[in-house]
Write an enzyme that holds these catalytic residues in place. Structure first.
Site, PDB file in Angstrom:
ATOM      1  NE  ARG A  41      -4.143   1.816   2.235  1.00 11.24           N
ATOM      2  CZ  ARG A  41      -4.308   2.881   3.011  1.00 11.24           C
ATOM      3  NH1 ARG A  41      -3.396   3.167   3.942  1.00 11.24           N
ATOM      4  NH2 ARG A  41      -5.365   3.658   2.876  1.00 11.24           N
ATOM      5  CB  ILE A  67      -5.508   5.905  -0.754  1.00 12.83           C
ATOM      6  CG1 ILE A  67      -5.415   4.373  -0.832  1.00 12.83           C
ATOM      7  CG2 ILE A  67      -4.860   6.433   0.502  1.00 12.83           C
ATOM      8  CD1 ILE A  67      -3.981   3.851  -0.846  1.00 12.83           C
ATOM      9  CB  SER A  68     -10.750   3.513   0.105  1.00 12.67           C
ATOM     10  OG  SER A  68     -11.487   4.194  -0.876  1.00 12.67           O
ATOM     11  CD  GLN A  69     -11.633   2.245   7.480  1.00 17.17           C
ATOM     12  OE1 GLN A  69     -12.689   2.775   7.129  1.00 17.17           O
ATOM     13  NE2 GLN A  69     -11.499   1.651   8.650  1.00 17.17           N
ATOM     14  N   PRO A  70      -8.301   0.808   4.286  1.00 14.40           N
ATOM     15  CG  PRO A  70      -6.067   0.340   4.776  1.00 14.40           C
ATOM     16  CD  PRO A  70      -7.136   1.367   4.999  1.00 14.40           C
TER      17      PRO A  70
END
Length: 224
Positions: A41, A67-70
């Site tokens: 990431r 960038i989205s939350q994992p």
């Protein structure tokens, strides 16, 4: 996989267990877990954010995008219920992280990004990492990618005010659309829509989320 990456996977798995009633599953599918473990990431975030790359929250990537939350990447990938070799469409490439996770699951990924700078950066990063089964297009995702349709699954990674008809039309029978629906700057609903064998579409809400709004035609309330 370093210790921070491993801790992130463990945190995602814990959050999945905590939200199992909403999700309909209580653990990560092996393909999703393996993909999250394989994708670095930190290579998808700006250098100034890399110390935070394995924290379980969204990060800014420039141009007003994130960038989205994992955890969200993990559950959206799993909600697609697509298998290796199937074709999927992503609307909102951003930095390319979600596309990389889908590619690491063995999927053929078509992804559309409206911001040229982000599209080019994602294309470069994905190619450098060897995800050559990801095709990146610069443009407005409202119309999807009709010449590559039908898709086994479609992910929209920004909040739309309503369900886009062109994307539903590009789902194959049995295909699934995973999309946050709701007003910008508000809590939205992460929803899953499934296309039946005769073309009917049924959907349900999964859980509340907060995404940046889509832009272009998909973000306009008055677009037919």
């Amino acid at each position: 996989m370093n210790s921070r990456h491993a801790s992130l996977i463990a945190e995602i798995e814990s959050e999945v267990r905590q939200t199992r009633q909403e999700l309909g599953f209580d653990r990560l599918a092996p393909a999703v877990r393996a993909a999250l473990s394989a994708v670095p990431r930190h290579t998808f975030v700006p250098p100034a954010q890399r110390d935070l790359a394995y924290a379980n929250h969204p990060l800014p990537i420039g141009n007003g995008q994130t960038i989205s939350q994992p955890y969200i990447v993990a559950i959206m990938s799993q909600l697609l219920q697509c298998g290796a070799g199937e074709r999927v469409l992503e609307i909102g490439t951003g930095c390319g992280y979600q596309a990389a996770v889908l590619a690491a699951m063995g999927l053929a990924v078509y992804t559309v990004e409206i911001v040229p700078e982000l599209a080019q950066r994602a294309r470069t990063t994905l190619l450098e990492l060897g995800y050559d089964q990801v095709q990146v297009r610069t443009g407005d995702g409202w119309q999807g990618w009709p010449e590559a349709a039908p898709f086994a699954g479609i992910i929209v990674t920004a909040a739309a005010p309503r369900i886009p008809k062109p994307l539903l039309e590009q789902l194959r029978p049995g295909g699934r659309l995973v999309i946050p629906v709701g007003a910008p700057e508000a809590i939205q609903d992460l929803c899953v829509y499934v296309k039946g064998l005769s073309g009917e579409v049924k959907g349900h809400r999964v859980l509340p989320v907060r995404f940046v709004p889509v832009t272009g035609g998909l973000g306009r309330q008055d677009t037919p």
